[in-house]
Design a protein around this motif. Structure first.
Motif, PDB file in Angstrom:
ATOM      1  N   SER A 190       0.942  -1.189  -0.027  1.00 21.59           N
ATOM      2  CA  SER A 190       0.191  -0.074  -0.112  1.00 21.59           C
ATOM      3  C   SER A 190       0.865   1.118  -0.175  1.00 21.59           C
ATOM      4  N   LEU A 191       0.244   2.574  -0.186  1.00 23.79           N
ATOM      5  CA  LEU A 191       1.167   3.630  -0.628  1.00 23.79           C
ATOM      6  C   LEU A 191       1.726   4.063   0.771  1.00 23.79           C
ATOM      7  N   SER A 192       1.324   3.676   1.991  1.00 23.41           N
ATOM      8  CA  SER A 192       1.906   4.146   3.137  1.00 23.41           C
ATOM      9  C   SER A 192       3.372   3.296   3.419  1.00 23.41           C
ATOM     10  N   MET A 193       3.532   2.347   2.398  1.00 18.78           N
ATOM     11  CA  MET A 193       4.844   1.604   2.555  1.00 18.78           C
ATOM     12  C   MET A 193       5.996   2.663   2.047  1.00 18.78           C
ATOM     13  N   MET A 194       5.492   3.596   1.418  1.00 19.54           N
ATOM     14  CA  MET A 194       6.746   4.701   1.054  1.00 19.54           C
ATOM     15  C   MET A 194       7.013   5.591   2.406  1.00 19.54           C
ATOM     16  N   ALA A 195       6.482   5.137   3.575  1.00 12.13           N
ATOM     17  CA  ALA A 195       6.873   6.235   4.674  1.00 12.13           C
ATOM     18  C   ALA A 195       8.243   6.218   4.787  1.00 12.13           C
ATOM     19  N   GLN A 196       8.921   7.354   5.086  1.00 13.73           N
ATOM     20  CA  GLN A 196      10.456   7.311   5.262  1.00 13.73           C
ATOM     21  C   GLN A 196      10.876   7.275   6.819  1.00 13.73           C
ATOM     22  N   ASP A 197      10.163   6.549   7.582  1.00 14.29           N
ATOM     23  CA  ASP A 197      10.763   6.277   8.933  1.00 14.29           C
ATOM     24  C   ASP A 197      11.904   5.230   8.816  1.00 14.29           C
ATOM     25  N   LEU A 198      11.901   4.288   7.710  1.00 13.95           N
ATOM     26  CA  LEU A 198      12.990   3.534   7.503  1.00 13.95           C
ATOM     27  C   LEU A 198      13.764   4.071   6.363  1.00 13.95           C
ATOM     28  N   LYS A 199      15.071   3.807   5.933  1.00 12.62           N
ATOM     29  CA  LYS A 199      15.573   4.505   4.991  1.00 12.62           C
ATOM     30  C   LYS A 199      15.903   3.319   3.709  1.00 12.62           C
ATOM     31  N   PRO A 200      15.764   3.842   2.475  1.00 12.74           N
ATOM     32  CA  PRO A 200      15.227   5.187   2.262  1.00 12.74           C
ATOM     33  C   PRO A 200      13.788   5.390   2.307  1.00 12.74           C
ATOM     34  N   ASP A 201      12.932   4.082   2.412  1.00 10.12           N
ATOM     35  CA  ASP A 201      11.506   3.920   3.040  1.00 10.12           C
ATOM     36  C   ASP A 201      11.182   2.711   3.408  1.00 10.12           C
TER      37      ASP A 201
ATOM     38  N   LYS B  53      12.749  -4.733   0.893  1.00 12.71           N
ATOM     39  CA  LYS B  53      13.262  -5.396  -0.472  1.00 12.71           C
ATOM     40  C   LYS B  53      14.597  -5.809  -0.193  1.00 12.71           C
ATOM     41  N   GLU B  54      15.578  -4.932   0.459  1.00 12.94           N
ATOM     42  CA  GLU B  54      16.967  -5.279   0.442  1.00 12.94           C
ATOM     43  C   GLU B  54      16.978  -6.542   1.192  1.00 12.94           C
ATOM     44  N   VAL B  55      16.522  -6.481   2.536  1.00 12.79           N
ATOM     45  CA  VAL B  55      16.460  -7.485   3.545  1.00 12.79           C
ATOM     46  C   VAL B  55      16.004  -8.957   3.015  1.00 12.79           C
ATOM     47  N   ALA B  56      14.734  -8.655   2.294  1.00 18.02           N
ATOM     48  CA  ALA B  56      14.052  -9.982   1.554  1.00 18.02           C
ATOM     49  C   ALA B  56      14.866 -10.685   0.833  1.00 18.02           C
ATOM     50  N   LYS B  57      15.987  -9.886   0.084  1.00 17.47           N
ATOM     51  CA  LYS B  57      16.627 -10.322  -1.023  1.00 17.47           C
ATOM     52  C   LYS B  57      17.753 -11.335  -0.535  1.00 17.47           C
ATOM     53  N   GLU B  58      18.437 -10.449   0.517  1.00 19.53           N
ATOM     54  CA  GLU B  58      19.406 -11.411   1.504  1.00 19.53           C
ATOM     55  C   GLU B  58      19.027 -12.553   2.142  1.00 19.53           C
ATOM     56  N   PHE B  59      17.759 -12.595   2.537  1.00 18.59           N
ATOM     57  CA  PHE B  59      17.164 -13.844   3.134  1.00 18.59           C
ATOM     58  C   PHE B  59      17.060 -14.824   2.072  1.00 18.59           C
ATOM     59  N   ALA B  60      16.429 -14.504   1.214  1.00 21.50           N
ATOM     60  CA  ALA B  60      16.085 -15.393   0.021  1.00 21.50           C
ATOM     61  C   ALA B  60      17.484 -16.091  -0.475  1.00 21.50           C
TER      62      ALA B  60
ATOM     63  N   ALA C 266       9.284  -4.234  13.623  1.00 22.84           N
ATOM     64  CA  ALA C 266      10.534  -3.539  12.898  1.00 22.84           C
ATOM     65  C   ALA C 266      10.638  -2.173  12.918  1.00 22.84           C
ATOM     66  N   THR C 267      11.222  -1.300  13.632  1.00 19.15           N
ATOM     67  CA  THR C 267      10.973   0.098  13.926  1.00 19.15           C
ATOM     68  C   THR C 267      12.360   0.707  13.081  1.00 19.15           C
ATOM     69  N   SER C 268      13.213  -0.048  12.663  1.00 16.81           N
ATOM     70  CA  SER C 268      14.278   0.437  11.894  1.00 16.81           C
ATOM     71  C   SER C 268      14.892  -0.587  10.883  1.00 16.81           C
ATOM     72  N   ASN C 269      15.959  -0.208  10.147  1.00 17.20           N
ATOM     73  CA  ASN C 269      16.476  -1.036   9.121  1.00 17.20           C
ATOM     74  C   ASN C 269      17.341  -2.205   9.801  1.00 17.20           C
ATOM     75  N   GLU C 270      17.764  -1.842  10.964  1.00 13.93           N
ATOM     76  CA  GLU C 270      18.512  -2.727  11.687  1.00 13.93           C
ATOM     77  C   GLU C 270      17.650  -3.769  12.342  1.00 13.93           C
ATOM     78  N   THR C 271      16.592  -3.299  13.029  1.00  9.24           N
ATOM     79  CA  THR C 271      15.823  -4.317  13.623  1.00  9.24           C
ATOM     80  C   THR C 271      15.235  -5.235  12.468  1.00  9.24           C
ATOM     81  N   LEU C 272      14.906  -4.578  11.350  1.00  7.26           N
ATOM     82  CA  LEU C 272      14.209  -5.347  10.326  1.00  7.26           C
ATOM     83  C   LEU C 272      15.150  -6.529   9.755  1.00  7.26           C
ATOM     84  N   LYS C 273      16.470  -6.302   9.982  1.00  8.51           N
ATOM     85  CA  LYS C 273      17.374  -7.267   9.412  1.00  8.51           C
ATOM     86  C   LYS C 273      17.385  -8.346  10.585  1.00  8.51           C
ATOM     87  N   ASN C 274      17.503  -8.068  11.917  1.00 10.71           N
ATOM     88  CA  ASN C 274      17.401  -8.862  12.839  1.00 10.71           C
ATOM     89  C   ASN C 274      16.335  -9.835  12.782  1.00 10.71           C
TER      90      ASN C 274
END
Length: 338
Positions: A100-111, A117-124, A279-287
């Motif tokens: 949804s459009l809200s996934m473009m919110a910029q509280d994670l970087k770049p959004d 997407k970056e974390v999901a690709k690494e996971f796969a 997941a409140t940040s890029n780092e927590t999402l990766k963890n």
């Protein structure tokens, strides 16, 4: 994968004896040098022979032949290693992403979406033996990739995820039901859905005959033995949300409260035997993805096949040619000099 190796590399130590032969030959040639004084060279005529200066080539040829023979004895070869992976305890995973459009919110970087997407690709890429699929949803759901081991295609489709392409809204239940539909007949030992959202269920049940509520979908998942890990993505407090487009087509952002139905996501996870993460940040999402990767391990049987291409003939044949040529020259052209 191709590797060059020697089957018996210790044989190469024989190359160390070649300097001894070279030293002995140099010493011998010095000892053979002698001089004879005569009054005139006229009796020998004026003809000269240059053969003597080329005589050392015979020794060089013999040394090269010996070196090549030693290398051939060490059995040089190319090893072609083919790895076949069999996973008798595999995991089938459907990554189900809110676009949804809200996934473009910029509280994670770049959004939020691009961080995901970056974390999901690494996971796969870290799970080569598992079948992984991709479902995206907002107001409706779409299967982007059915269960597959083709990582190149999966990563490519993850890269193509965009917000605001599907119907607006957040149909968590429909997205979950779509993923369940692909996993329900799976024979894998473990069937897993990773459900990601940044909001709350916002679809009117009467607006779509195909509507499935999140709780109904969770019950179906539990009955099919499908485990659901839920991830609420977004910071605590407020975040810059996209609210529209400017005249140039760029997004306009405003600070708005972050609203995630954590109780619902926890309920879905609990009912199916999964876990809820925030997941409140890029780092927590990766963890979080690292933790899911640790929890859902596959038992891997790896079989390697070795194909050897022997190369000794490529060294032995030139060695034999050099030896034969040296013998012929020594008994013909250089015979009178020996």
């Amino acid at each position: 994968m191709f590797n060059f190796e020697f089957q018996t590399p210790w044989v190469l130590l024989l190359l160390l004896i070649l300097p001894f032969f070279i030293f002995r030959e140099i010493k011998k040639s010095k000892q053979k040098k002698a001089s004879l004084k005569i009054s005139s060279l006229k009796p020998f005529g004026s003809a000269k022979s240059n053969l003597s200066r080329y005589k050392p080539l015979l020794f060089v040829m013999r040394m090269l032949a010996m070196a090549l023979c030693i290398i051939a004895l060490a059995r040089p070869r190319i090893v072609d290693v083919t790895t076949q992976i069999k996973s008798d305890e595999g995991v089938d995973i459907l990554v189900t992403v809110d676009t949804s459009l809200s996934m473009m919110a910029q509280d994670l970087k770049p959004d939020r979406l691009n961080a995901l997407k970056e974390v999901a690709k690494e996971f796969a890429n870290q799970r080569p033996t598992d079948r992984i699929g991709l479902v995206e949803y907002s107001g409706e759901a779409l299967t982007r990739v059915p269960l597959t081991t083709d990582r190149e295609m999966l990563v490519s489709e993850i890269d193509r995820l965009q917000s605001g392409i599907l119907e607006d809204g957040t149909a968590i239940g429909v997205g979950l039901a779509t993923a369940i539909n692909h996993l329900k007949d799976s024979k894998a030992v473990s069937k897993v859905i990773i459900l990601i959202t940044d909001g709350v269920e916002s679809i009117n049940p009467s607006a779509d005959l195909m509507y499935v509520s999140p709780r109904q979908a969770a019950e179906i998942a539990a009955s099919k033995g499908i485990k659901v890990y839920t991830i609420g993505i977004g910071t605590n407090g407020q975040a810059p949300f996209p609210t529209g487009y400017d005249i140039y087509g760029g997004l306009i952002f405003e600070m708005r409260p972050v609203e995630i139905d954590e109780l619902l996501l926890e309920e879905i996870a609990d009912k199916t035997g999964g876990l809820y993460f925030r997941a409140t940040s890029n780092e927590t999402l990766k963890n979080i993805y690292s933790e899911i990767d640790r929890l859902e391990k596959s038992e891997i049987n790896e079989i390697k096949f070795y194909n050897y291409t022997e190369l000794f003939a490529k060294f032995l044949l030139p060695a034999l040619i050099l030896l034969l040529l040296e013998i012929v020259l020594r008994r013909t052209v250089f015979k009178e000099l020996i």
